[in-house]
Design an enzyme around this catalytic site. Structure first.
Site, PDB file in Angstrom:
ATOM      1  NE  ARG A 130      24.978  71.891   8.034  1.00  0.00           N
ATOM      2  CZ  ARG A 130      25.389  71.097   9.022  1.00  0.00           C
ATOM      3  NH1 ARG A 130      26.126  71.590  10.014  1.00  0.00           N
ATOM      4  NH2 ARG A 130      25.064  69.831   9.043  1.00  0.00           N
ATOM      5  CD  GLU A 170      21.130  65.510   4.490  1.00  0.00           C
ATOM      6  OE1 GLU A 170      20.685  66.647   4.681  1.00  0.00           O
ATOM      7  OE2 GLU A 170      22.340  65.266   4.342  1.00  0.00           O
ATOM      8  NE  ARG A 209      26.337  61.917   1.010  1.00  0.00           N
ATOM      9  CZ  ARG A 209      26.354  62.749   2.037  1.00  0.00           C
ATOM     10  NH1 ARG A 209      26.634  62.293   3.251  1.00  0.00           N
ATOM     11  NH2 ARG A 209      26.116  64.029   1.886  1.00  0.00           N
ATOM     12  CG  ASP A 263      26.836  67.723   1.639  1.00  0.00           C
ATOM     13  OD1 ASP A 263      26.383  68.686   1.005  1.00  0.00           O
ATOM     14  OD2 ASP A 263      26.498  67.457   2.802  1.00  0.00           O
ATOM     15  CD  GLU A 319      21.587  72.922  -3.824  1.00  0.00           C
ATOM     16  OE1 GLU A 319      20.384  72.793  -4.107  1.00  0.00           O
ATOM     17  OE2 GLU A 319      22.108  72.379  -2.837  1.00  0.00           O
ATOM     18  CD  GLU A 327      27.470  71.968   5.503  1.00  0.00           C
ATOM     19  OE1 GLU A 327      26.740  72.305   4.567  1.00  0.00           O
ATOM     20  OE2 GLU A 327      27.284  70.938   6.179  1.00  0.00           O
ATOM     21  CD  GLU A 335      42.461  70.887  -3.451  1.00  0.00           C
ATOM     22  OE1 GLU A 335      42.923  71.841  -4.109  1.00  0.00           O
ATOM     23  OE2 GLU A 335      41.990  69.869  -3.979  1.00  0.00           O
ATOM     24  CD1 TRP A 351      26.514  60.833   9.559  1.00  0.00           C
ATOM     25  CD2 TRP A 351      25.063  61.727   8.104  1.00  0.00           C
ATOM     26  NE1 TRP A 351      25.524  61.440  10.286  1.00  0.00           N
ATOM     27  CE2 TRP A 351      24.609  62.003   9.426  1.00  0.00           C
ATOM     28  CE3 TRP A 351      24.305  62.193   7.032  1.00  0.00           C
ATOM     29  CZ2 TRP A 351      23.428  62.707   9.684  1.00  0.00           C
ATOM     30  CZ3 TRP A 351      23.135  62.912   7.296  1.00  0.00           C
ATOM     31  CH2 TRP A 351      22.711  63.150   8.603  1.00  0.00           C
TER      32      TRP A 351
END
Ligand code: GCU
Length: 657
Positions: free
Chosen positions: A150, A275, A325, A354, A376, A382, A489, A519
């Site tokens: 990335r 992952e 998820r 993510d 984080e 990305e 956005e 995913w």
């Protein structure tokens, strides 16, 4: 006008020589005991003086404009005090070299202002002790992910073709930039630890030590991402079970050897059971067991393990609508609160999915009051334009850090640390897009002070990077950066629903790209509506992971903020949003507006042509053409997709394909 990138290929970014003029043209005295960091400060001042005619000396007595007063060298104290009487001198006092170094960079930000008028004693200390950048750099070029996973700024600044680059000058310049925005820790390899990279821990630790030597000079500790399976892949053991005595001994010994060569080593970063990476689940152990084993190995040396909470099922069946998820990190980690060692830090992505352009704040951050926690963020873009689009993320990060999960305490106060995924590579501008430097700078400054006004930080970056810039340049730069996140956005995935990106590389639109994938990142659009029902009443129950103040807000489409409404609800196209338009009309309007905003930004940039060094201006201008092309593609694919699904025409009759 900032200078062109110098011939050694290292852009001074927010530390151009001219930013040192106020300091370098004055008389400075350094008082107190020296040590390596004080030497660094001395070197900085001496270089500035050589350039601008000032002077620097040790000791006391002589007349001067600036006193740098340091009690000793050792210690972790990063604070400093600034004071000035009306007739000077300006004094920066610190208990150690770390504080003095931060004080020096503070003086740069103040510029001439540091030497004028009166300053009441002002104590500066970082709100968060851990301010870390994680490099997702591979030593080898990975067949799919390339050298920097990335990464959008060229190759790694640490590694090339399977070996260390041995470019201490570049690493030193990097360390200096990081220190100047407040970062104090760096992890030098990817969280996905492949075969070659695993060996950095053992037989290749010397390469890490060489990097650590450069970072140390600027008060930055070096960390390493390690594989949980290291005892097997490096140690030849039959197991990596965290409760196995031999495994624990192996980690203890491996860690001791690391500290032999890097005495101030920061610790480990671990992506486990995520992952495809190995982890404690294979042995029926918990993530606290896994983290605590590494914490035990690090504790005697003062190190920390950063254990990532990014654990979810990446082999989900898209037909299964009950698995969510977004729930995963909370479900895995909230029950473990209180079980983690004191030197273990749970590293939690700011949102539950993510790094999308819009996500709710992860409820995990409020769910483990007895666990040390780092938030984080993804500085590398990305999902936000991959450093081909201007997307300044300061506003988004600030909203996250100021968010009050319990209705009272902002995230910035709940966390012990802030971690950013680095956006840097061997590109001459460090970050590919020259304006993406602003993201790195802003990240560091918000880690130092999560309550800071991000727009002031942006202006600080502009002023430092372009000392003495005319007003037109300052306001032009501010105009193209501030608001760029919201523009992005507008032309991408609507109303918090996320993704809709091209699978794999994640650049550009593909509305159904992940819709039938394993995913767990779906939008569930059909002819009647779109969005994910995450309510407790009829959906996955994710909304109930929040404290009541927010669980109630998110549970109802009537109270859920528009920008997140499709994250929490599956809604008919005709549903009336709080802002007054329908879901479908909102999609059309924002996509047309987003492209218009990029066009305006491109034109603003064009108007700055005579004020910016030509090659820098040209690089950004070229990237704007790509951003505009890509934004149009997003607009047309998203609008056409939803027009075809819904059959509802645009109320304003604009062109939809
Ligand atoms: C994202 C990203 C991966 C990365 C992962 C992580 O999913 O696409 O490349 O490895 O985050 O944070 O571990």
């Amino acid at each position: 006008m900032p200078p062109p990138v110098p011939p050694d290929g290292i852009d001074p970014a927010w530390l151009p020589p001219a930013a040192f003029r106020p300091l370098g043209s004055r008389r400075t005295l350094i008082r107190g005991r020296g040590g390596p960091l004080v030497e660094t400060v001395y070197g900085e001042v001496a270089e500035a003086c050589a350039r601008f005619g000032g002077s620097v000396g040790w000791g006391g007595g002589a007349a001067c404009d600036l006193v740098l007063d340091v009690a000793g060298e050792a210690g972790d104290d990063e604070s400093f005090t600034l004071v000035r009487d009306a007739d000077g001198p300006t004094t920066v006092t610190a208990s150690g070299g770390r504080g003095l170094l931060h004080g020096l960079f503070h003086l740069l930000r103040l510029g001439e202002g540091a030497f004028r008028g009166r300053w009441e004693p002002e104590v500066h200390r970082p709100a968060l002790p851990l301010r870390m950048l994680d490099h997702w750099d591979n030593v080898d070029v990975h067949p799919v992910m390339g050298q920097v996973e990335r990464g959008y700024a060229g190759g790694s600044i640490f590694w090339v073709d399977g070996r260390a680059r041995h470019e201490p000058q570049r690493v030193r310049a990097y360390a200096r930039l990081l220190a100047a925005c407040g970062i104090n820790a760096v992890a030098v390899n990817n969280v996905n630890v492949h075969e070659t990279e695993a060996r950095l821990l053992t037989d290749r630790i010397g390469e890490v030590a060489a990097l650590a030597a450069q970072f140390r000079a600027y008060g930055i500790r070096t960390h390493l991402s390690v594989t949980f399976a290291a005892p097997i892949v490096l140690g030849g053991l039959a197991t990596a079970d965290p409760l196995d005595a031999e495994v624990r001994e192996w980690w203890g010994e491996a860690t001791r050897r690391v500290y032999d060569v890097i005495p101030d080593f920061g610790g480990y970063v671990v992506k486990a059971d995520s992952e495809g990476q190995p982890g404690p689940f294979a042995y029926g152990r918990s993530h606290a067991d896994g983290a605590n084993m590494l914490a035990a190995a690090l504790a005697p040396h003062g190190g920390t393990v950063h254990w990532r909470a990014f654990v979810y099922d990446h082999r989900q069946d898209w037909r299964d609508r009950s698995t969510d998820r977004a729930r995963a990190a909370y479900d895995h980690f909230a029950p473990l609160d209180g079980e983690f060692a004191a030197n273990a830090v749970l590293q939690v992505k700011h949102g539950p999915m993510d790094f999308q352009v819009r996500e709710p704040v992860s409820p995990v951050i409020g769910a483990l009051p007895r666990t040390r926690l780092a938030v984080e963020l993804q500085v590398t873009q990305e999902y936000t334009g991959q450093q081909r689009h201007v997307c300044w993320l300061g506003q988004m990060w600030s909203e996250v850090l100021r968010f009050r999960l319990d209705g009272e305490t902002p995230v910035g106060q709940l966390a012990d640390g802030l971690v950013g995924v680095s956006n840097v590579g061997d590109d001459p501008y460090w970050t590919g897009h020259p304006l993406a430097q602003a993201n790195l700078y802003t990240f560091g400054r918000l880690a130092w002070d999560p309550g800071a006004d991000p727009r002031r930080v942006l202006d600080e970056w502009i002023a430092l990077t372009h000392p003495g810039a005319p007003d037109a340049l300052v306001s032009g730069l501010h105009a193209v950066l501030d608001g760029s996140w919201r523009s992005y956005e507008k032309y991408t995935a609507p109303l918090g629903v996320g993704f809709m990106v091209q699978p794999g590389h994640h650049y550009g639109p593909s509305v159904d790209g992940y819709e039938y994938s394993p995913w767990g990142t779906y939008h569930f659009a059909d002819r009647d509506g779109v969005g994910v029902d995450r309510t407790a009443a009829t959906g996955t129950g994710y909304a109930a992971q929040y404290a009541k103040v927010w669980a109630d807000v998110y549970e109802s489409a009537a109270s859920c903020p528009d920008e997140l409404v499709l994250f929490f609800h599956h809604l008919p196209y005709g549903h009336l949003l709080r802002g007054g338009s329908t879901v479908i009309q909102h999609i059309y309007d924002t996509h047309f507006d987003g492209v218009a905003e990029v066009t305006a930004a491109r034109d603003t940039w064009a108007s700055l042509r005579d004020l910016v060094e030509p090659s820098r201006h040209a690089r950004v201008a070229e990237l704007y053409e790509e951003q505009l092309r890509s934004a149009r593609e997003w607009r047309d694919q998203v609008n056409s997709y939803f027009f075809r699904k819904s059959g509802v025409p645009d109320a304003h009759g604009r062109r939809i394909h």
